[in-house]
Scaffold this motif. Structure first.
Motif, short mmCIF file in Angstrom:
data_model
loop_
_atom_site.label_atom_id
_atom_site.label_comp_id
_atom_site.label_asym_id
_atom_site.label_seq_id
_atom_site.Cartn_x
_atom_site.Cartn_y
_atom_site.Cartn_z
N HIS A 61 2.59 9.31 10.44
CA HIS A 61 3.50 10.18 9.67
C HIS A 61 2.72 11.42 9.23
O HIS A 61 1.49 11.47 9.31
CB HIS A 61 4.04 9.44 8.44
CG HIS A 61 4.75 8.16 8.76
ND1 HIS A 61 6.07 8.11 9.15
CD2 HIS A 61 4.30 6.87 8.74
CE1 HIS A 61 6.42 6.85 9.37
NE2 HIS A 61 5.37 6.08 9.12
N TYR A 73 5.64 8.49 0.28
CA TYR A 73 6.15 7.12 0.33
C TYR A 73 7.64 7.10 -0.03
O TYR A 73 8.17 8.05 -0.61
CB TYR A 73 5.36 6.23 -0.64
CG TYR A 73 3.96 5.91 -0.16
CD1 TYR A 73 3.75 5.08 0.93
CD2 TYR A 73 2.85 6.43 -0.82
CE1 TYR A 73 2.46 4.79 1.37
CE2 TYR A 73 1.56 6.14 -0.39
CZ TYR A 73 1.38 5.32 0.70
OH TYR A 73 0.11 5.03 1.13
N PRO A 88 5.50 3.69 4.97
CA PRO A 88 6.23 4.37 3.88
C PRO A 88 6.76 3.44 2.80
O PRO A 88 6.82 3.83 1.63
CB PRO A 88 7.40 5.06 4.62
CG PRO A 88 6.89 5.26 6.01
CD PRO A 88 6.02 4.07 6.29
#
Length: 300
Positions: free
Chosen positions: A128, A162, A192
């Motif tokens: 990510h 997150y 996440p």
């Protein structure tokens, strides 16, 4: 009349013999495919144990079938049939692929590593984007070369997005293509929904997954095939036909060598140590298939 042993085939010897070969082939294929990604290698061990049991049953059934009054039977040797051709191919190609399977088992990762990989995958650990908040170290620059465009690597605090909100997380050795600075977006690995698993700069994988095994086959695949083709050309059909009849002096030593090879893989397959060693014992397993085939071929 005197009772002697003469090799004979019955329904029981045929059934147990093919089950022995089928389960051994299954153990080899499962090892190569990485069915059990980390110890204990339950599926592979179960198939190998089943093959050993069927081998004992085949030897016992063959010995009982061959005991009887001595007599002379004049029959013409049968022509090679489909079972002989199948057995010839299994012996020829089974040996190099069994050797390759022993190598795969020898490099099997630890159960701790495998369980960690599974835990991260279940948590959704993937690549990510995150943002550099501030640098905590001096960037290490790798200059461009003919094979590399160059890169930077530095310790930094990242703002990680997150699911429950962004958090600032210190991360070591963050790679960037250009000179890093606050606000620079970087690719890192995290889950996440699970901040507790942490942030990494690369993927986590088990070296014995099927993908890695397939990669090894692409690189080394021709060699077992070439070895199998050579063995097949050097293995006469009449010798294969004789090998289908159990001869204690021929088959028992070969089965013993194969069993010792399987036992040599147990420390890695079960992740235990024997005499303080585990992987070193696998060296004894690698030549076992070739030694067993060499013995029975010379005897036949």
């Amino acid at each position: 009349m005197k009772r002697t042993y003469a090799p004979r085939r019955t329904r029981w010897t045929t059934t147990t013999g093919w089950l022995m070969l089928a389960t051994a082939l299954g153990a080899v294929l499962c090892s190569l495919a990485g069915v059990s990604p980390y110890p204990p290698l339950t599926v592979e061990l179960a198939l190998a144990a089943a093959s050993a049991v069927f081998a004992a049953c085949w030897a016992a059934a063959s010995y009982l079938a061959g005991r009887g009054p001595s007599k002379v039977v004049l029959t013409k040797a049968p022509a090679a049939g489909r079972p002989d051709r199948v057995l010839r191919n299994l012996l020829a190609f089974g040996v190099p692929f069994a050797t390759a399977a022993a190598l795969v088992v020898a490099v099997t990762g630890s159960s701790e590593e495998g369980k960690r990989t599974e835990r991260l995958e279940r948590a959704g650990y993937d690549r990510h984007r995150a943002e550099i908040v501030r640098l905590t170290g001096v960037p290490d620059h790798t200059p461009p070369s003919d094979d590399d465009e160059g890169s930077y690597e530095t310790d930094a605090v990242l703002r990680v997005p997150y699911d429950d909100g962004p958090r600032e997380v210190p991360v070591k050795a963050v790679p960037t293509k250009d000179a890093p600075a606050p606000g620079t977006a970087v690719d890192v690995w995290f889950a996440p929904a699970h901040p507790e698993v942490g942030v990494g700069t690369g993927p986590v994988f088990n070296p014995t997954t099927p993908v890695i095994t397939i990669g090894l086959f692409v690189l080394l695949g021709p060699w077992p095939l070439m070895a199998g083709a050579y063995i097949r050309s050097e293995l006469p059909p009449e010798a294969v036909r004789r090998l289908r009849r159990f001869e204690p002096a021929t088959h028992l030593p070969a089965l013993a060598v194969l069993l010792l090879g399987v036992l040599a893989l147990l420390p890695v397959a079960l992740e235990t140590e024997v005499a303080g060693l585990s992987r070193l014992w696998t060296v004894l397993a690698i030549p076992a298939p070739a030694l067993a085939l060499t013995w029975v071929a010379r005897r036949a």
